[in-house]
Design a protein around this motif. Sequence first.
Motif, PDB file in Angstrom:
ATOM      1  N   GLU A 112       9.942  21.195  53.541  1.00  0.00           N
ATOM      2  CA  GLU A 112       9.002  22.305  53.316  1.00  0.00           C
ATOM      3  C   GLU A 112       8.877  22.725  51.851  1.00  0.00           C
ATOM      4  O   GLU A 112       8.216  23.717  51.560  1.00  0.00           O
ATOM      5  CB  GLU A 112       9.305  23.514  54.208  1.00  0.00           C
ATOM      6  CG  GLU A 112       9.216  23.214  55.707  1.00  0.00           C
ATOM      7  CD  GLU A 112       7.918  22.522  56.110  1.00  0.00           C
ATOM      8  OE1 GLU A 112       6.858  22.941  55.621  1.00  0.00           O
ATOM      9  OE2 GLU A 112       7.963  21.547  56.893  1.00  0.00           O
ATOM     10  N   CYS A 139       7.042  22.629  48.471  1.00  0.00           N
ATOM     11  CA  CYS A 139       5.647  22.328  48.119  1.00  0.00           C
ATOM     12  C   CYS A 139       5.671  21.546  46.810  1.00  0.00           C
ATOM     13  O   CYS A 139       6.194  22.047  45.803  1.00  0.00           O
ATOM     14  CB  CYS A 139       4.869  23.634  47.972  1.00  0.00           C
ATOM     15  SG  CYS A 139       3.128  23.414  47.606  1.00  0.00           S
ATOM     16  N   ASN A 184       6.790  24.746  44.482  1.00  0.00           N
ATOM     17  CA  ASN A 184       7.537  25.887  45.013  1.00  0.00           C
ATOM     18  C   ASN A 184       8.625  25.359  45.935  1.00  0.00           C
ATOM     19  O   ASN A 184       8.350  24.529  46.804  1.00  0.00           O
ATOM     20  CB  ASN A 184       6.603  26.837  45.774  1.00  0.00           C
ATOM     21  CG  ASN A 184       7.011  28.289  45.641  1.00  0.00           C
ATOM     22  OD1 ASN A 184       8.109  28.586  45.148  1.00  0.00           O
ATOM     23  ND2 ASN A 184       6.156  29.190  46.066  1.00  0.00           N
ATOM     24  N   ALA A 185       9.836  25.855  45.722  1.00  0.00           N
ATOM     25  CA  ALA A 185      10.939  25.463  46.593  1.00  0.00           C
ATOM     26  C   ALA A 185      10.811  26.175  47.931  1.00  0.00           C
ATOM     27  O   ALA A 185      10.009  27.090  48.081  1.00  0.00           O
ATOM     28  CB  ALA A 185      12.266  25.810  45.939  1.00  0.00           C
ATOM     29  N   SER A 186      11.592  25.746  48.897  1.00  0.00           N
ATOM     30  CA  SER A 186      11.577  26.408  50.203  1.00  0.00           C
ATOM     31  C   SER A 186      12.996  26.670  50.669  1.00  0.00           C
ATOM     32  O   SER A 186      13.871  25.811  50.529  1.00  0.00           O
ATOM     33  CB  SER A 186      10.858  25.527  51.230  1.00  0.00           C
ATOM     34  OG  SER A 186      10.963  26.107  52.520  1.00  0.00           O
ATOM     35  N   ARG A 204       2.112  25.805  60.504  1.00  0.00           N
ATOM     36  CA  ARG A 204       2.172  24.524  59.786  1.00  0.00           C
ATOM     37  C   ARG A 204       2.264  23.342  60.728  1.00  0.00           C
ATOM     38  O   ARG A 204       2.078  22.206  60.312  1.00  0.00           O
ATOM     39  CB  ARG A 204       3.397  24.507  58.857  1.00  0.00           C
ATOM     40  CG  ARG A 204       3.197  25.294  57.587  1.00  0.00           C
ATOM     41  CD  ARG A 204       4.308  25.024  56.594  1.00  0.00           C
ATOM     42  NE  ARG A 204       4.160  25.899  55.437  1.00  0.00           N
ATOM     43  CZ  ARG A 204       5.102  26.092  54.528  1.00  0.00           C
ATOM     44  NH1 ARG A 204       6.265  25.472  54.644  1.00  0.00           N
ATOM     45  NH2 ARG A 204       4.874  26.894  53.507  1.00  0.00           N
ATOM     46  N   VAL A 251      -0.205  29.715  52.750  1.00  0.00           N
ATOM     47  CA  VAL A 251       1.206  29.337  52.894  1.00  0.00           C
ATOM     48  C   VAL A 251       1.375  28.437  54.125  1.00  0.00           C
ATOM     49  O   VAL A 251       2.182  27.513  54.132  1.00  0.00           O
ATOM     50  CB  VAL A 251       2.107  30.587  52.996  1.00  0.00           C
ATOM     51  CG1 VAL A 251       3.567  30.178  53.131  1.00  0.00           C
ATOM     52  CG2 VAL A 251       1.921  31.486  51.780  1.00  0.00           C
ATOM     53  N   HIS A 294       2.489  33.251  43.951  1.00  0.00           N
ATOM     54  CA  HIS A 294       2.986  32.404  45.035  1.00  0.00           C
ATOM     55  C   HIS A 294       4.505  32.259  44.996  1.00  0.00           C
ATOM     56  O   HIS A 294       5.072  31.505  45.774  1.00  0.00           O
ATOM     57  CB  HIS A 294       2.305  31.029  45.031  1.00  0.00           C
ATOM     58  CG  HIS A 294       2.676  30.137  43.904  1.00  0.00           C
ATOM     59  ND1 HIS A 294       2.263  30.349  42.607  1.00  0.00           N
ATOM     60  CD2 HIS A 294       3.440  29.012  43.876  1.00  0.00           C
ATOM     61  CE1 HIS A 294       2.744  29.381  41.838  1.00  0.00           C
ATOM     62  NE2 HIS A 294       3.470  28.569  42.574  1.00  0.00           N
ATOM     63  N   ARG A 295       5.146  32.996  44.069  1.00  0.00           N
ATOM     64  CA  ARG A 295       6.611  32.953  44.008  1.00  0.00           C
ATOM     65  C   ARG A 295       7.159  34.330  44.377  1.00  0.00           C
ATOM     66  O   ARG A 295       6.753  35.347  43.818  1.00  0.00           O
ATOM     67  CB  ARG A 295       7.077  32.597  42.597  1.00  0.00           C
ATOM     68  CG  ARG A 295       6.809  31.172  42.221  1.00  0.00           C
ATOM     69  CD  ARG A 295       7.376  30.888  40.835  1.00  0.00           C
ATOM     70  NE  ARG A 295       6.831  29.647  40.316  1.00  0.00           N
ATOM     71  CZ  ARG A 295       7.320  28.443  40.629  1.00  0.00           C
ATOM     72  NH1 ARG A 295       8.356  28.344  41.422  1.00  0.00           N
ATOM     73  NH2 ARG A 295       6.763  27.358  40.128  1.00  0.00           N
ATOM     74  N   LEU A 317       6.600  33.769  51.319  1.00  0.00           N
ATOM     75  CA  LEU A 317       6.642  33.175  49.972  1.00  0.00           C
ATOM     76  C   LEU A 317       7.903  32.343  49.748  1.00  0.00           C
ATOM     77  O   LEU A 317       7.967  31.562  48.806  1.00  0.00           O
ATOM     78  CB  LEU A 317       6.532  34.268  48.908  1.00  0.00           C
ATOM     79  CG  LEU A 317       5.204  35.020  48.831  1.00  0.00           C
ATOM     80  CD1 LEU A 317       5.248  36.075  47.727  1.00  0.00           C
ATOM     81  CD2 LEU A 317       4.025  34.075  48.601  1.00  0.00           C
ATOM     82  N   GLN A 318       8.900  32.513  50.623  1.00  0.00           N
ATOM     83  CA  GLN A 318      10.149  31.757  50.452  1.00  0.00           C
ATOM     84  C   GLN A 318      10.060  30.318  50.919  1.00  0.00           C
ATOM     85  O   GLN A 318      10.924  29.509  50.624  1.00  0.00           O
ATOM     86  CB  GLN A 318      11.277  32.433  51.239  1.00  0.00           C
ATOM     87  CG  GLN A 318      11.720  33.751  50.667  1.00  0.00           C
ATOM     88  CD  GLN A 318      12.611  34.509  51.632  1.00  0.00           C
ATOM     89  OE1 GLN A 318      13.240  33.912  52.497  1.00  0.00           O
ATOM     90  NE2 GLN A 318      12.644  35.821  51.492  1.00  0.00           N
ATOM     91  N   GLY A 340       8.069  27.561  50.405  1.00  0.00           N
ATOM     92  CA  GLY A 340       7.178  26.594  49.771  1.00  0.00           C
ATOM     93  C   GLY A 340       5.732  27.037  49.745  1.00  0.00           C
ATOM     94  O   GLY A 340       4.825  26.248  50.039  1.00  0.00           O
ATOM     95  N   ALA A 341       5.491  28.300  49.387  1.00  0.00           N
ATOM     96  CA  ALA A 341       4.110  28.773  49.264  1.00  0.00           C
ATOM     97  C   ALA A 341       3.404  28.005  48.156  1.00  0.00           C
ATOM     98  O   ALA A 341       3.955  27.838  47.068  1.00  0.00           O
ATOM     99  CB  ALA A 341       4.087  30.264  48.963  1.00  0.00           C
ATOM    100  N   PRO A 342       2.194  27.532  48.391  1.00  0.00           N
ATOM    101  CA  PRO A 342       1.482  26.759  47.370  1.00  0.00           C
ATOM    102  C   PRO A 342       0.823  27.676  46.344  1.00  0.00           C
ATOM    103  O   PRO A 342       0.554  28.840  46.648  1.00  0.00           O
ATOM    104  CB  PRO A 342       0.406  26.044  48.184  1.00  0.00           C
ATOM    105  CG  PRO A 342       0.078  27.023  49.262  1.00  0.00           C
ATOM    106  CD  PRO A 342       1.385  27.699  49.612  1.00  0.00           C
ATOM    107  N   PRO A 343       0.573  27.182  45.147  1.00  0.00           N
ATOM    108  CA  PRO A 343      -0.280  27.949  44.224  1.00  0.00           C
ATOM    109  C   PRO A 343      -1.630  28.165  44.899  1.00  0.00           C
ATOM    110  O   PRO A 343      -2.169  27.235  45.502  1.00  0.00           O
ATOM    111  CB  PRO A 343      -0.434  27.014  43.023  1.00  0.00           C
ATOM    112  CG  PRO A 343       0.603  25.954  43.180  1.00  0.00           C
ATOM    113  CD  PRO A 343       0.940  25.862  44.630  1.00  0.00           C
TER     114      PRO A 343
END
Lengths: 598, 598
Positions: free
Chosen positions: A66, A68, A103-105, A131, B204, B498-499, B528-529, B531-534
């Motif tokens: 997960e 991104c 973005n990390a998850s 998702r 997200v 997104h962070r 947001l934790q 792997g939220a995309p830009p």
Amino acid sequence: MRTEYCGLLTEAWLGKNVSLCGWVQRRRDHGGVIFIDLRDREGLVQVVCDPDNPAMFEIAESIRNEYCVQVHGAVRARPEGAENTDLISGKIEVVCQQLTVLNASATPPFQLDDDTLSETTRLTHRVLDLRRPQMQHNLKLRYRVAMEVRRYLDAHGFIDIETPMLTKSTPEGARDYLVPSRVHAGHFFALPQSPQLFKQLLMVAGFDRYYQIVKCFRDEDLRADRQPEFTQIDCETSFLNEQEIRDLFEVMIRTVFKNSIGVALAESFPVMSYAEAMRRFGSDKPDLRVKLEFTELTDVMKDVDFKVFSAPANMAAGRVAALCIPQGGQLSRGEIDGYTEFVRIYGAKGLAWIKVNEAAKGREGLQSPIVKNLHDAALAAILERTGAQDGDLIFFGADRAKIVNDSLGALRLKIGYTPFGTEKGFFEPGWQPLWVVDFPMFEYDDEAARWVACHHPFTSPKDEHLDLLATDPGRCIAKAYDMVMNGWELGGGSVRIHREEIQRKVFEALAIDADEAQQKFGFLLEALQYGAPPHGGIAFGLDRVVTMMAGADSIRDVIAFPKTQRAQCLLTQAPSEVDERQLRELHIRLRATETLKA
Amino acid sequence: MRTEYCGLLTEAWLGKNVSLCGWVQRRRDHGGVIFIDLRDREGLVQVVCDPDNPAMFEIAESIRNEYCVQVHGAVRARPEGAENTDLISGKIEVVCQQLTVLNASATPPFQLDDDTLSETTRLTHRVLDLRRPQMQHNLKLRYRVAMEVRRYLDAHGFIDIETPMLTKSTPEGARDYLVPSRVHAGHFFALPQSPQLFKQLLMVAGFDRYYQIVKCFRDEDLRADRQPEFTQIDCETSFLNEQEIRDLFEVMIRTVFKNSIGVALAESFPVMSYAEAMRRFGSDKPDLRVKLEFTELTDVMKDVDFKVFSAPANMAAGRVAALCIPQGGQLSRGEIDGYTEFVRIYGAKGLAWIKVNEAAKGREGLQSPIVKNLHDAALAAILERTGAQDGDLIFFGADRAKIVNDSLGALRLKIGYTPFGTEKGFFEPGWQPLWVVDFPMFEYDDEAARWVACHHPFTSPKDEHLDLLATDPGRCIAKAYDMVMNGWELGGGSVRIHREEIQRKVFEALAIDADEAQQKFGFLLEALQYGAPPHGGIAFGLDRVVTMMAGADSIRDVIAFPKTQRAQCLLTQAPSEVDERQLRELHIRLRATETLKA
């Protein structure tokens, strides 16, 4: 940032450099190489990270499910034998040259491919639940259906006109959601149960053809296929009669099924009267995939010496009917007992049955606790009318007609849907649409001791039934129609009343006096005075249509952010407490029994 | 019932028999023949009723304006000289063979072509008001615009996903409309002010591109261009940066203008920073059709011996600016006095001015009450920076910057829109779109003594300004953008945060503590934790876009059933009183000061 969706990358890109953005579905380390299944809304693609690019490889080692990420790389053919025919991208893979963590998850609270999640878990973590490929598919399908509907209606001269969400409360039918007014103390808006009156007003205003895909609201106790807010495909047209309206929307549904899921529905939907549907299937939304039918026995049971049958047969609102199950003799006593329990849910006091062992032997060939109570003529009629063969089982319903219809109707479906039903050919998979027409205008509400509208009070009676409005409302038939498919009501509508004097007569039949009519519906009565055109329409339940197309278990699976059956949003925790200041501005307070937020 | 719309009947139908349905716009008796102008949503056609068909003619004699009728007849060419080039059907007429009254009409309370109707009359009798060709045009245009938007977004991979109408109240920004819950005593839903958080959650969830044409609600005191419920074209996309998002939606608006009203907008919209827009026009939505601009004078007025100028010039939040009106010397003293009154609406205490009679003469050539207060260097700077020529007039604003900007900005438009402005070329008709970008993240709310979000709390700061969130929020610039046209904000949006850690920092800057953030926006912070995309997006006000395109006076003219400025529906009389029983079910009561319905 992106050349193409992951899930759509094909051999057409062989040898080219691409940029991809997506989520890590899975990371596999295999022979010193890292494979990433990269996912976006269109599907998966395989990304290969070789250790000969150490900077990139280090990032690849750090990523988890997960995350991104963005991938720059070259498309190459997968090694022979490594193709995956389940994927559009299954013949290729992307050799990663550059890998960026967008973005990390954190570790998700569940595996996305876990099919055993509770609804509570899914709705609480709805963002992650969405998702999952199935949910992505369902919502994309929903969009495709809505867009196909728009294309069809646009091509047929319908225009989308928005009607108000903040409307007037007319407590009739379901409960309204209310919205207190700040500007007008003590006054409330209601959220619309449907745009019914507004769309009729638009016809009177001359817009000719209207549609809207629109949220409607009903504050009812929720069932599996209900939500406090639901979406209607709401349509209205002027200058078409009942048949023309049905034809137009039958073609619409056929077109939408074809273009959305590639299903070719019947060239012409069967049309069945409400009376026939009740007689044959005990339901106004019969599932025609189930081949079993009722047999009418009320007339032959009037004089039997068996009160269980003769009493309802002699009641005005009573009914005796049979449901013959071919080869049902194979059902065990335990199964029959189970069905007896089942019909109790629908109010039936019991479930009489006869096993036909050898019809030629007459009474002796029938196995049943009730045979002794029935005279020969009754038994002969049962066998003749059901057409029962040796080895068949006949179930009986005898009670108020509503109970017989509900219980035997449910039993019909229950047996039809069993493996036994499928095996014996009682259930034919596929799509079985039909129109149910000629609904009664009114049904009698015993509690309120008055007639209530079956459809709604704006439905036109048949032209030849106008006199019955005053003399015999129960026999008055409406220009109303439902589209039914596989046992679900997909949509319903009617030709509307376009003459003020008829509208007033219907209000009278409903015991709505002139004052009340004026206060609640004065604006409609006024509009009907100014050359209102003949008009009618239909509304389809978008949630249901899509649920059925998607083969989903619940309409919650085709809604992005649904409420629970307790009308709550588990994601955002709505409804919630509000500030005292907000209540004060709205001129309301909580009842004494309720706690206030400090 | 109908072969073709009345308004679309052309020479292609010559010699053919047709059926028409519509309303009697006008009946004229001329030389023993009756002419009917028959109207439907597409326009008018002339129907000729000859007395040689007495049965038909008798009906023709009985009909009145706004009767709804059906006509069977033959299409023939109009006699030479009798063509009407204003109508699509102007070359033909229909010789009536059969005339059916589908519904009679009472005499309407007003003439449909009366242009002097009060808004109260129009909204009370909205159904008849909507029959007017202008209103038919406006709502058809609205539909065309919405459909063009859908076509464009569909072609660019956006999918329409519905978000809830019954959501959670987060009192921030405008006032919420609340909906009491029946199931959860003391709890309330809120109607959405926008689907902002839901669309971010959909990003997200990986839907990549989302749109919705959706009702939003704000319980604010209403202005001319506001309604309690309004419609947004709401869009969000993942994986695009600020510039790419702007480009995508600039092309959308250009396409929609072209396809809906045939207007070709500029190939590339100018992009102007918020700071520049305020400096040059005193507005973040400058009307670039007006060619007048501000001249900055704050720096040169710091040391003048004239407190009216020097005090604001030395205030941190003060400003001194000029607006030079070429040939403004021709304005009368009365006109100048009028403008002085006008700027008071915006808080200006006065309106200083200088007439440049003969610049070459220096101080002597300037006519003004304030020249004596300004030293030579200041006067020289004024003339040089404004570029004033002999015959020009220079207005001055000096106060807190907000007052200077508002008052001088309004004056700029007021003068630009006058006949004088048009005549002197200060106003250039047409379409003047631009992007205003680089908005501040925050503005200081003196009353609340804290920073508040200029856009909304989910807007991303510029990457290079992240540190300013904690150290100097006032200097922090956002990735936010507005599309402005002819002085109207058509749409606004931003790149979102997104962070999670940046979102928390923004909440801190807004003095939203961790508990409050968790309680109100916990679901966003959680999402947001994972792997939220830009992502980022924009929302356009559909009502405004269409009002502008239609050249309408008010957004009420592009809404079928609008509310008044007192948030009332005059047609249905919503909001209204409700039954005590309804309130009891919702666990609320009216405040003591309010009357209850018996």
